[in-house]
Design a protein around this motif. Structure first.
Motif, mmCIF file in Angstrom:
data_model
loop_
_atom_site.group_PDB
_atom_site.id
_atom_site.type_symbol
_atom_site.label_atom_id
_atom_site.label_comp_id
_atom_site.label_asym_id
_atom_site.label_seq_id
_atom_site.Cartn_x
_atom_site.Cartn_y
_atom_site.Cartn_z
ATOM 1 N N ASP A 61 -17.178 68.627 2.119
ATOM 2 C CA ASP A 61 -17.233 67.476 1.740
ATOM 3 C C ASP A 61 -16.824 67.478 -0.262
ATOM 4 N N LEU A 62 -15.792 66.633 0.232
ATOM 5 C CA LEU A 62 -15.279 66.205 -1.007
ATOM 6 C C LEU A 62 -15.915 65.123 -2.404
ATOM 7 N N THR A 63 -15.922 65.578 -3.636
ATOM 8 C CA THR A 63 -16.399 64.799 -4.504
ATOM 9 C C THR A 63 -14.509 64.512 -5.165
ATOM 10 N N PHE A 64 -14.705 63.496 -5.041
ATOM 11 C CA PHE A 64 -13.297 62.755 -6.688
ATOM 12 C C PHE A 64 -13.870 62.359 -7.387
ATOM 13 N N ARG A 65 -13.678 62.819 -8.328
ATOM 14 C CA ARG A 65 -14.407 62.768 -10.134
ATOM 15 C C ARG A 65 -13.395 61.750 -10.929
ATOM 16 N N SER A 66 -12.157 61.706 -10.088
ATOM 17 C CA SER A 66 -11.531 60.116 -11.070
ATOM 18 C C SER A 66 -10.575 59.239 -9.779
ATOM 19 N N PRO A 67 -10.550 58.302 -10.276
ATOM 20 C CA PRO A 67 -10.449 57.185 -9.416
ATOM 21 C C PRO A 67 -9.564 57.837 -8.092
ATOM 22 N N VAL A 68 -8.955 57.446 -7.112
ATOM 23 C CA VAL A 68 -8.429 57.020 -5.959
ATOM 24 C C VAL A 68 -7.297 56.322 -5.380
ATOM 25 N N PHE A 69 -6.900 55.851 -5.396
ATOM 26 C CA PHE A 69 -5.847 55.379 -4.523
ATOM 27 C C PHE A 69 -4.302 55.854 -3.562
ATOM 28 N N PHE A 70 -4.312 55.158 -2.685
ATOM 29 C CA PHE A 70 -3.305 55.428 -2.544
ATOM 30 C C PHE A 70 -1.801 54.473 -2.874
ATOM 31 N N THR A 71 -0.630 54.436 -2.084
ATOM 32 C CA THR A 71 0.438 53.859 -2.150
ATOM 33 C C THR A 71 0.872 54.118 -0.635
ATOM 34 N N ALA A 72 1.475 52.853 -0.484
ATOM 35 C CA ALA A 72 1.582 52.690 1.425
ATOM 36 C C ALA A 72 2.457 51.960 1.258
ATOM 37 N N ASN A 73 4.115 51.458 1.471
ATOM 38 C CA ASN A 73 5.265 50.541 2.253
ATOM 39 C C ASN A 73 5.292 49.158 0.608
ATOM 40 N N GLY A 74 4.446 50.485 -0.846
ATOM 41 C CA GLY A 74 4.555 49.389 -2.246
ATOM 42 C C GLY A 74 3.436 48.985 -2.169
ATOM 43 N N ARG A 75 2.681 49.556 -1.705
ATOM 44 C CA ARG A 75 1.240 48.314 -1.892
ATOM 45 C C ARG A 75 0.134 49.997 -2.278
ATOM 46 N N ARG A 76 -1.075 49.151 -3.231
ATOM 47 C CA ARG A 76 -2.132 49.573 -3.313
ATOM 48 C C ARG A 76 -2.998 49.783 -2.435
ATOM 49 N N THR A 77 -3.672 50.932 -1.894
ATOM 50 C CA THR A 77 -4.513 51.025 -1.100
ATOM 51 C C THR A 77 -5.754 52.045 -1.676
ATOM 52 N N GLY A 139 -9.838 52.045 -7.711
ATOM 53 C CA GLY A 139 -9.520 53.239 -7.308
ATOM 54 C C GLY A 139 -11.187 53.643 -7.079
ATOM 55 N N PHE A 140 -11.341 54.676 -5.699
ATOM 56 C CA PHE A 140 -12.957 55.032 -5.476
ATOM 57 C C PHE A 140 -12.683 56.013 -5.489
ATOM 58 N N VAL A 141 -14.381 56.236 -6.499
ATOM 59 C CA VAL A 141 -14.580 57.970 -7.042
ATOM 60 C C VAL A 141 -16.025 58.193 -5.872
ATOM 61 N N GLY A 142 -16.821 59.195 -6.407
ATOM 62 C CA GLY A 142 -18.567 59.476 -5.479
ATOM 63 C C GLY A 142 -17.693 60.719 -4.498
ATOM 64 N N ASN A 143 -18.437 60.247 -3.306
ATOM 65 C CA ASN A 143 -18.400 61.766 -2.253
ATOM 66 C C ASN A 143 -17.215 61.036 -0.581
ATOM 67 N N VAL A 144 -17.789 62.160 0.083
ATOM 68 C CA VAL A 144 -16.699 62.214 1.186
ATOM 69 C C VAL A 144 -17.271 63.660 2.081
ATOM 70 N N THR A 145 -17.644 62.850 3.361
ATOM 71 C CA THR A 145 -17.461 63.804 4.135
ATOM 72 C C THR A 145 -16.474 63.996 4.942
ATOM 73 N N LEU A 146 -15.612 65.058 4.911
ATOM 74 C CA LEU A 146 -15.070 65.211 6.865
ATOM 75 C C LEU A 146 -14.967 66.590 7.881
ATOM 76 N N ARG A 147 -14.892 65.864 9.087
ATOM 77 C CA ARG A 147 -15.562 66.256 9.497
ATOM 78 C C ARG A 147 -14.148 66.397 11.205
ATOM 79 N N VAL A 148 -14.169 68.269 11.384
ATOM 80 C CA VAL A 148 -13.078 68.623 12.764
ATOM 81 C C VAL A 148 -13.509 68.601 13.811
ATOM 82 N N THR A 149 -13.067 67.692 15.041
ATOM 83 C CA THR A 149 -13.599 68.172 15.733
ATOM 84 C C THR A 149 -13.023 68.672 16.698
ATOM 85 N N ALA A 150 -11.692 69.205 16.552
ATOM 86 C CA ALA A 150 -10.548 70.500 17.598
ATOM 87 C C ALA A 150 -10.631 71.617 17.071
ATOM 88 N N ASP A 151 -10.903 72.243 18.368
ATOM 89 C CA ASP A 151 -11.137 74.220 17.395
ATOM 90 C C ASP A 151 -9.501 74.327 17.412
#
Length: 190
Positions: A61-77, A139-151
């Motif tokens: 469980d991840l909590t993003f406490r300050s804004p998150v954004f990504f840069t890809a191919n010269g664009r903000r995502t 950017g986004f803030v809040g909570n995310v849950t990531l899960r793994v599907t392969a051992d």
């Protein structure tokens, strides 16, 4: 910002050499146009080896406490894509380690890991923050849950998520964007 304690600043030093200054002697710190008194310094050390050798996990469980954004191919995502989230950790992990480290996450391991991780749940909102020179950055803030599907991806997933606290998520982490905390709930299928 915590009204009881003021500003809480978490910094990471991702090098195997000592800090170029004595952190416990800082009296003031400047963040952008603001200057703050330093009242307390808490110091912890974590090695790349201990992060890499921690337990395998299937969920975080991840909590993003300050804004998150990504840069890809010269664009903000501003999309909570698990590949972009984990990719930002892997990139910083490998950059900090260097080419000869036995703890590097090589391409074949990375491909297996990113294919096995899914965005299980999220509760996010978009916010704007001054990105410098009076330009707001979304950017986004809040909570995310990531899960793994392969051992075969559990160990690398655990390593990257333990590292998230130190690396931050996404772009401009050195400017305070992407501050991230992670908790590891008891592994289950839910």
């Amino acid at each position: 910002m915590d009204p009881e304690r003021g500003v809480i600043l978490r910094c990471s030093w991702l090098r195997d050499i000592p800090l170029p200054f004595a952190a416990d002697t800082l009296a003031r710190v400047r963040l952008g146009p603001h200057s703050f008194s330093v009242t307390t310094v808490e110091w912890t050390e974590e090695t790349f080896a201990s992060l890499a050798k921690g337990p395998a996990t299937t969920r975080a469980d991840l909590t993003f406490r300050s804004p998150v954004f990504f840069t890809a191919n010269g664009r903000r995502t501003v999309t909570p894509d698990q590949r972009l989230i984990l990719g930002s950790y892997r990139r910083r992990w490998n950059e900090a380690l260097g080419e000869e480290s036995p703890y590097r996450i090589e391409d074949d391991v990375w491909i297996t890991t990113q294919r096995a991780v899914e965005l299980h749940a999220f509760d996010l909102r978009t916010v704007k923050r001054d990105g410098g020179h009076g330009h707001d950055v979304s950017g986004f803030v809040g909570n995310v849950t990531l899960r793994v599907t392969a051992d075969e991806a559990k160990e690398t997933f655990g390593t990257l998520l333990r590292f998230a606290l130190y690396s931050g998520t996404g772009a401009r982490t050195t400017y305070g964007f992407g501050a991230t905390t992670v908790t590891f709930p008891r592994d289950h299928d839910g």
